[in-house]
Write an enzyme that holds these catalytic residues in place. Sequence first.
Site, PDB file in Angstrom:
ATOM      1  N   GLY A 144     -36.389 -30.823  32.417  1.00  0.00           N
ATOM      2  CA  GLY A 144     -34.972 -30.894  32.074  1.00  0.00           C
ATOM      3  C   GLY A 144     -34.499 -29.617  31.405  1.00  0.00           C
ATOM      4  CB  VAL A 145     -31.060 -28.317  30.808  1.00  0.00           C
ATOM      5  CG1 VAL A 145     -30.397 -29.384  29.941  1.00  0.00           C
ATOM      6  CG2 VAL A 145     -30.474 -26.943  30.506  1.00  0.00           C
ATOM      7  CG  ASP A 146     -31.928 -30.932  26.196  1.00  0.00           C
ATOM      8  OD1 ASP A 146     -30.985 -30.120  26.170  1.00  0.00           O
ATOM      9  OD2 ASP A 146     -31.764 -32.165  26.190  1.00  0.00           O
ATOM     10  CB  CYS A 199     -42.498 -42.739  24.601  1.00  0.00           C
ATOM     11  SG  CYS A 199     -42.998 -41.369  25.661  1.00  0.00           S
ATOM     12  CB  CYS A 228     -39.678 -42.109  31.301  1.00  0.00           C
ATOM     13  SG  CYS A 228     -40.602 -42.889  29.978  1.00  0.00           S
TER      14      CYS A 228
END
Length: 370
Positions: free
Chosen positions: A15-17, A102, A199
């Site tokens: 992802g972008v983060d 998680c 997820c």
Amino acid sequence: MSNQDTRVVVGMSGGVDSSVTAYLLKEQGYDVIGIFMKNWDDTDENGVCTATEDYNDVIAVCNQIGIPYYAVNFEQEYWDKVFTYFLDEYKKGRTPNPDVMCNKEIKFKAFLDHAMKLGADYVATGHYAQVRRDADGNVEMLRGVDNNKDQTYFLNQLTHEQLSKVMFPLGGMEKSEVRRIAAEQDLATAKKKDSTGICFIGERNFKEFLSNYLPAQSGDMRTLNGKKMGTHSGLMYYTIGQRHGLGIGGDGDPWFVVGKNLEDNVLYVEQGFHHDALYSDYLIASDVSLVNDIDLTDGLECTAKFRYRQKDTKVTVTRIDENQIRVDFDQPVRAITPGQAVVLYDGDVCLGGATIDDVYKEAGQLTYIV
């Protein structure tokens, strides 16, 4: 120790983060390694889970910024520590928060341990939270600057020891700034949408997914006075305060879930957003985890969140025993849900959290889960 002598292993999701996290650390001169965690077997899910695609994005970003990368498989740990917990909680009629578990068991335990074997000084993730350290080795966790993205709620179980080895480079930034950096650097993930949902479920229908693992048993939907209002499709599919999917017609205010009776397989419903049965005065929570030791003997006045993105509520926290706390609210709170996290704050400092077990009015326990 200089940055170039400091090894930081970044948990990269595709992802972008996490991509911008790795880029920023590399720019700051750290010795950066990217790790992709495969936590769920996607081979039997008709391609819905995008692990392969995500890993390809990780490879592309790592090649762009010039860092080594690895994939590590935590499917067994995830199944044992997160997914079985998720199912067990639903069996008990509760509404679990798999993201909290998680973070506790995988991202900041299994992954942290793995990173240390690679010679890491720190691990980093793309979470929106902040770590404050002092020269004496004291550590505190603070909310992320972007109120809309702050993720300390999901990180409430992290210990002092874990936090001492963690970096959150995005904690002092707004999401828009992260997107801007990704676009400026033309990172492969710059235009990728944020992931939603749990997820292991992805974009699939939650009800359908859960029924693959837990048998559903329909039963009566009744008011607290015993009047039958319909049939529910399985207690595990409903959560306290839920409005949609009840199928109760008629005039007047909408209907809401106010409780569950596991023994008789009854779902309790009442009419009206502000129905008295939805409000409570205090809760009991277990699995208490505090970043730093706090004496709760005489009661600690602080604030709390009972769900993600909720406004803080003023509370008083008292310790019952080593594993349990009582949290009294200054004002009655609506639709508190067993299985979810109660997370404690002192201003911007996240003190820690616990798992909600039972919810009470001053007059006695609510019917949330009997």
